[in-house]
Design a protein around this motif. Sequence first.
Motif, PDB file in Angstrom:
ATOM      1  N   UNK A  12       0.925  -1.032  -0.060  1.00 33.11           N
ATOM      2  CA  UNK A  12      -0.160  -0.040  -0.120  1.00 33.11           C
ATOM      3  C   UNK A  12       0.753   1.156  -0.073  1.00 33.11           C
ATOM      4  N   UNK A  13       1.779   1.507   0.838  1.00 37.58           N
ATOM      5  CA  UNK A  13       2.997   2.373   0.802  1.00 37.58           C
ATOM      6  C   UNK A  13       3.482   2.712  -0.641  1.00 37.58           C
ATOM      7  N   UNK A  14       3.770   1.596  -1.269  1.00 38.88           N
ATOM      8  CA  UNK A  14       4.560   1.569  -2.449  1.00 38.88           C
ATOM      9  C   UNK A  14       3.619   2.351  -3.410  1.00 38.88           C
ATOM     10  N   UNK A  15       2.234   1.808  -3.454  1.00 43.82           N
ATOM     11  CA  UNK A  15       1.305   2.383  -4.496  1.00 43.82           C
ATOM     12  C   UNK A  15       1.011   4.032  -4.160  1.00 43.82           C
ATOM     13  N   UNK A  16       1.082   4.167  -3.007  1.00 43.32           N
ATOM     14  CA  UNK A  16       0.876   5.644  -2.590  1.00 43.32           C
ATOM     15  C   UNK A  16       1.877   6.335  -3.120  1.00 43.32           C
ATOM     16  N   UNK A  17       3.165   5.920  -2.970  1.00 43.96           N
ATOM     17  CA  UNK A  17       4.395   6.904  -3.196  1.00 43.96           C
ATOM     18  C   UNK A  17       4.618   6.828  -4.765  1.00 43.96           C
ATOM     19  N   UNK A  18       4.041   5.960  -5.289  1.00 45.50           N
ATOM     20  CA  UNK A  18       4.157   5.801  -6.854  1.00 45.50           C
ATOM     21  C   UNK A  18       3.337   7.034  -7.689  1.00 45.50           C
ATOM     22  N   UNK A  19       2.503   7.768  -6.990  1.00 48.47           N
ATOM     23  CA  UNK A  19       1.809   8.738  -7.452  1.00 48.47           C
ATOM     24  C   UNK A  19       0.258   8.487  -7.431  1.00 48.47           C
ATOM     25  N   UNK A  20      -0.509   9.443  -7.827  1.00 43.30           N
ATOM     26  CA  UNK A  20      -2.089   8.925  -7.763  1.00 43.30           C
ATOM     27  C   UNK A  20      -2.709  10.133  -6.919  1.00 43.30           C
ATOM     28  N   UNK A  21      -4.081   9.767  -6.930  1.00 43.30           N
ATOM     29  CA  UNK A  21      -4.824  10.638  -6.014  1.00 43.30           C
ATOM     30  C   UNK A  21      -4.994  10.459  -4.700  1.00 43.30           C
ATOM     31  N   UNK A  22      -3.658  10.722  -3.962  1.00 47.35           N
ATOM     32  CA  UNK A  22      -3.489  10.503  -2.635  1.00 47.35           C
ATOM     33  C   UNK A  22      -3.639  11.644  -1.849  1.00 47.35           C
ATOM     34  N   UNK A  23      -3.159  12.946  -2.256  1.00 47.29           N
ATOM     35  CA  UNK A  23      -3.035  14.150  -1.383  1.00 47.29           C
ATOM     36  C   UNK A  23      -3.992  14.285  -0.483  1.00 47.29           C
ATOM     37  N   UNK A  24      -3.679  14.488   0.699  1.00 49.59           N
ATOM     38  CA  UNK A  24      -4.660  14.895   1.561  1.00 49.59           C
ATOM     39  C   UNK A  24      -5.397  13.797   2.385  1.00 49.59           C
ATOM     40  N   UNK A  25      -5.022  12.719   1.973  1.00 46.26           N
ATOM     41  CA  UNK A  25      -5.788  11.506   2.076  1.00 46.26           C
ATOM     42  C   UNK A  25      -5.305  10.748   3.582  1.00 46.26           C
ATOM     43  N   UNK A  26      -6.039  10.671   4.252  1.00 51.94           N
ATOM     44  CA  UNK A  26      -5.693   9.575   5.517  1.00 51.94           C
ATOM     45  C   UNK A  26      -6.627   8.155   5.509  1.00 51.94           C
ATOM     46  N   UNK A  27      -5.399   7.159   5.436  1.00 45.36           N
ATOM     47  CA  UNK A  27      -5.983   5.783   5.016  1.00 45.36           C
ATOM     48  C   UNK A  27      -5.934   4.939   6.399  1.00 45.36           C
ATOM     49  N   UNK A  28      -6.949   4.444   6.879  1.00 45.72           N
ATOM     50  CA  UNK A  28      -7.019   3.568   8.102  1.00 45.72           C
ATOM     51  C   UNK A  28      -6.989   1.948   7.500  1.00 45.72           C
ATOM     52  N   UNK A  29      -5.768   1.655   7.671  1.00 43.55           N
ATOM     53  CA  UNK A  29      -5.454   0.502   6.741  1.00 43.55           C
ATOM     54  C   UNK A  29      -5.442  -0.563   7.874  1.00 43.55           C
ATOM     55  N   UNK A  30      -6.128  -1.758   7.490  1.00 48.82           N
ATOM     56  CA  UNK A  30      -6.121  -2.843   8.359  1.00 48.82           C
ATOM     57  C   UNK A  30      -6.513  -3.913   7.497  1.00 48.82           C
ATOM     58  N   UNK A  31      -6.511  -5.131   8.206  1.00 52.23           N
ATOM     59  CA  UNK A  31      -6.724  -6.488   7.581  1.00 52.23           C
ATOM     60  C   UNK A  31      -8.369  -6.341   7.485  1.00 52.23           C
ATOM     61  N   UNK A  32      -8.731  -7.503   6.475  1.00 54.06           N
ATOM     62  CA  UNK A  32     -10.063  -7.615   6.088  1.00 54.06           C
ATOM     63  C   UNK A  32     -10.913  -8.274   7.463  1.00 54.06           C
ATOM     64  N   UNK A  33     -10.308  -8.834   8.276  1.00 49.36           N
ATOM     65  CA  UNK A  33     -10.814  -9.715   9.328  1.00 49.36           C
ATOM     66  C   UNK A  33     -10.379  -9.113  10.797  1.00 49.36           C
ATOM     67  N   UNK A  34     -11.342  -8.869  11.496  1.00 44.64           N
ATOM     68  CA  UNK A  34     -10.937  -8.459  12.849  1.00 44.64           C
ATOM     69  C   UNK A  34     -10.951  -9.532  13.644  1.00 44.64           C
TER      70      UNK A  34
END
Length: 284
Positions: free
Chosen positions: A179-201
Amino acid sequence: MSIALTGATGALGSLVVDALLTRGTPASDIVVVVRDADRAKALADLGVGVRVASYGDVPALVTALDGVDRLLLISGPESGERVALHGSVVTAAQQAGVGFIAYTSAPHADDTVLLVAPDHAATENLIRASGLAYSILRNNWYHENYGAHLKNAEATGKLFSSAGSGRVASASRADYAEAAAIVLAGGDHDGRVYELSGDVAWIFADLATVMGEVLGRPVELVQLDRESHIAALTGAGLDPHLIRFVTTLDADIAQGALAEATTDLSGLIGRPTTPLIEGLRPLR
């Protein structure tokens, strides 16, 4: 476009570099900022740029970040000094003309009981005030953080917890790195706060079951109150600082600090997150 990251020889940083390369970023476009160039020799051999600077050394960081377009600030491990050290990186990024910074933070860092959250919230505020374009990557827990628990379960047949019915929406370190690599590579991520987690709690009974499948024999979940948990870990010879961290974290988990399973991570990486059992198998 030049992409840089701090902490590149650590467990997460090395996986981010791997993900960047796998996803097609040329090695010559990647810069790793490290304290010890010898530890980055394998990266240098791949053609990755290696620049030496410590988190707290602003002049060295400015030099290291010269020509960098996008930067990943991986949180440092130095509890008590973390905010000041992160602030040095942010200041250097401003002075070096970096265009974008991403930061590995903690779940709901600005509104949580989580033990590690205050340093992360303070760093997020520094980044917002810097004027730099940014994304905040709020990583939930890593499957790999339960490696020591797995080793203890292998030795004793038991998993000790004082988290009660609290849930953990963990994912593999490689998932977060991608996910970090995807954000670093560019795109529409400016100002975004991503709550990153697994699919299952999952709850700790689930963790015990998964550990049993990995080990090939049952693992008993032993639910304790905090004081009994401290006593059990002390009797096992664990370091007092680690005991405090583990038991405080379990208390935070019991209050729901790691329970939220979002789609932010799977959405970024374009696939389901790695199941808990697949995250634990390599740790045996």
